[in-house]
Design an enzyme around this catalytic site. Sequence first.
Site, PDB file in Angstrom:
ATOM      1  CG  HIS A 108      -9.830   7.775  -4.439  1.00 23.21           C
ATOM      2  ND1 HIS A 108      -9.919   7.463  -5.780  1.00 23.21           N
ATOM      3  CD2 HIS A 108      -8.644   7.256  -4.011  1.00 23.21           C
ATOM      4  CE1 HIS A 108      -8.850   6.778  -6.144  1.00 23.21           C
ATOM      5  NE2 HIS A 108      -8.057   6.645  -5.091  1.00 23.21           N
ATOM      6  CB  THR A 162      -3.703   9.342   1.979  1.00 22.93           C
ATOM      7  OG1 THR A 162      -2.797   9.298   0.875  1.00 22.93           O
ATOM      8  CG2 THR A 162      -4.997   8.643   1.596  1.00 22.93           C
ATOM      9  N   PRO A 163      -2.168  11.430   3.917  1.00 19.36           N
ATOM     10  CG  PRO A 163      -2.022  11.433   6.255  1.00 19.36           C
ATOM     11  CD  PRO A 163      -2.830  10.877   5.114  1.00 19.36           C
ATOM     12  CB  THR A 194      -0.938   0.053   1.228  1.00 12.88           C
ATOM     13  OG1 THR A 194      -0.145  -0.038   2.424  1.00 12.88           O
ATOM     14  CG2 THR A 194      -1.927  -1.095   1.208  1.00 12.88           C
ATOM     15  CE  LYS A 227      -8.427  10.327  -6.594  1.00 17.31           C
ATOM     16  NZ  LYS A 227      -7.469  10.763  -7.650  1.00 17.31           N
ATOM     17  CG  HIS A 240      -3.699   9.599  -7.319  1.00 18.65           C
ATOM     18  ND1 HIS A 240      -4.731   9.001  -7.986  1.00 18.65           N
ATOM     19  CD2 HIS A 240      -3.480   8.841  -6.207  1.00 18.65           C
ATOM     20  CE1 HIS A 240      -5.126   7.917  -7.326  1.00 18.65           C
ATOM     21  NE2 HIS A 240      -4.383   7.812  -6.246  1.00 18.65           N
ATOM     22  CD  GLU A 278      -0.285  13.504  -7.216  1.00 12.03           C
ATOM     23  OE1 GLU A 278      -1.054  13.359  -6.236  1.00 12.03           O
ATOM     24  OE2 GLU A 278      -0.691  13.601  -8.386  1.00 12.03           O
TER      25      GLU A 278
END
Lengths: 401, 423
Positions: free
Chosen positions: B350, B317-318, B280, B345, B313, B324
């Site tokens: 998402h 999320t942290p 992940t 988003k 994207h 990115e």
Amino acid sequence: MAREVWITGIGLTSSLGEGLDAHWQALAETDPPQPVVDTTSAAPFAFYPMVPLDLDKQIPRRADQRQMEPWQRLGAYTAGLALADAGLVGNAELLGQTHMVIAAGAGERDTAADGEILKGLATAAAPEQFLNERLSSDLRPTLFLAQLPNLLAGNISIVHKVTGSSRTFLGEEISGVSAVEVVWRRIRAGQGDIFLVGGASIAGRKDMILQRAIGGTLWAGQPASVWARPEKGGGTMLGSLGAFLVIESRDHAEARGRQPYARLSSVSSDQSRRRPGEAATNAARQFDELTEGRSDPVAVLSGATGMGDATREERDLLAALIAAGRVSTVRATANVVGSGIEATFPAQIALGALALSRKGFFKPADETGFEKAEGGVPKRIVATTWGIWRGEGMGLVEAVD
Amino acid sequence: MQDHRGRPVVAITGIGVVTSLGQGLEDNWAALTSGRSGIHRINRFPIEHLRTTIAGTIDFIKTEAGTAPSLTLAAGERATEEAIAMAGIGTPGNFPGPLFTAIPPVEMEWPRRRDLFAAADPAITDVYDRLIDVACRINDDFEYKSTLYGYVAEQLADRFGTRGAPISLTTACASGATAIQLGVEAIRRGDSDAALCVGTDCSVTAEAVIRFSLLSALSNSNEIPEQASKPFSKERDGFVIAEGAAALVLENYDSAKARGAKILATIRGAAEKADDFHRTRSKPDGSAVIGSIRNTIEDAGIEPSAIDYINAHGTGTPENDKMEAMSLEAVIGERLKTVPISSNKSMIGHTLTAAGAVEAVFSVQTMRTGRIPPTINYTMPDPGIELDVVPNQARDAHVSVVLSNSFGFGGQNACLLFAAEPA
């Protein structure tokens, strides 16, 4: 000018064993082949169980093994066999350029957790709230990842360092055909030089049997040849199967000094609505295209599943092609390893390439007599795969002399 | 027309989209450029005991079955109808090319399991044996087919008359981009002059929310749903799960021109790079994400300096947003600080499997309208991320080259590079 496409690595695991020698021995040197069938664990449905695998050999880190359930482990293991066979292991640069196309189904549910929750739901005062509470406490976080279809590819990247690219195709049997077809098309057109393609399937899983049983697609009688089943209502016997291929352009293989098992000469797919005769029409057209300009007969490895209408149609088509002298002989792979869904087509291409490289063919395992022992040593083998529900695919592998 | 590698240029001639903001390009674009959020309290199922109680579900689509595959199909059909109508290609029920469809994993759902269990023979001890015993007796054709992975694409292929066996695929949260990439490759090979690329995902169920929660991926900012998705901001705490569908008609540029089609944009580059670090998480050095962006720019045959907008994207999320930004900086350099980048988003959440396709549609629309949708809920900048995120308000700008990023669990990284039609 389209580039030539070679099969240079094969990983194969099934109820018959692990690796090419085991399969050759069981299918070509044993007459008739002796399928291994489990008739009790999922009764009334019989299936072909996977041989025990020494996971440490291909998935050395126990932490990686723990992150997977049997389906992903089988896939990652079998992919490792193919990569080793193609001489890619340890070649970080090449693995970093190797593209992956995996045909996948779903990973395992936690059937024990599901069972406990269902029992509780039956008496819960507020069932939906109860479900939220129990799923939140009973589901293991890692199980979600073990269930995600693209995490087979993800685990292959982690365990074997294949990182050129990673795509996962879905859609049961035809996804295995499309995976090999897209790889073939991309190599021919210069959209990549070397690929890992394949799939895996674990038979005997209760979650999967439930899904197949509600459609009435499973064979519940005594084990029987797929060719015998249409007249008895039809049905599929699932098989545990792992099949991965390393496929590359001829130039790429030669530049690194690799010999091919066979040439992948063509792959074709289509999808009919399965009105009577439609699948056979597709397959007849594909056969004409694949064997165009050649009159010498081909041997056929059929992916027939035993489903009544489809298998009857395919049998009639193959019988006509035999009568016309265009097919020498037929073997249904499901008769020896069961139906491996997404892995079916990659396994047939693997078995075809194996037979060509060993200059021989497999013994019949069919009590109906449709599969004839004679037929000689094929130089060209056609693999057919029709989905239980949808999809008609065909591939041609040829000996490289 | 050929590109820098002598390949046919790929044009986009039709786009369609459905999100929690509404159905159709017009409604979505109006909402998106006015900074409106489609995130709301979940009302599809009870939210007791859930850590996250908000989502971007599409509540205006109803199906008889109400299951994920049926909703996913319905949304995909609506987006596809719009895209094909806009392209004016083929004849009704006869699309002249293959179908590539990104779909979520589907399976039998809890209400159905409960029904089966209730009808089961209690004498059978194993619960799944009980379910199987009932399943054998009832033989439910729809339940069977709609829980096959091939179902959604088969229905789309049948309805719109695409050619050959449709390809269903997943690359997790990069799936929509991969569907488009497959279409681009088919046209570049000359396999077809047209391709239909669809990403559709309406799979927000209680179990889906719980599973993502257990991976600590979701925002728990439940109080004010519209403010929960806050990409690139300091207090971002996860993504907001959502639903969506988008379809794109891709064509060989020359054949599109020859039939008089309006070219909406071209796809200049498409590429990917897999990560082998973790199931992940990305490699800490960002090399796989960087590789994906670099490969895309190389595929397009442009310089990084040509990019004048990035459709991020940007999940919120942290981990993602930091990675990115870092990866983009590695490729684009100091100039990145002045390149507008925004996350759709922040408003639509998402859309998972559909995200790459939905955001491709919005990338194209950004170029067509000269208006960049904002990143909303950007009130507390993350000092570690120095980006022009087009905060809170849409911005007018001439945009002719867009990079769109899509990253997913399982080491999936795919990027697309769109360009305005060559004048």
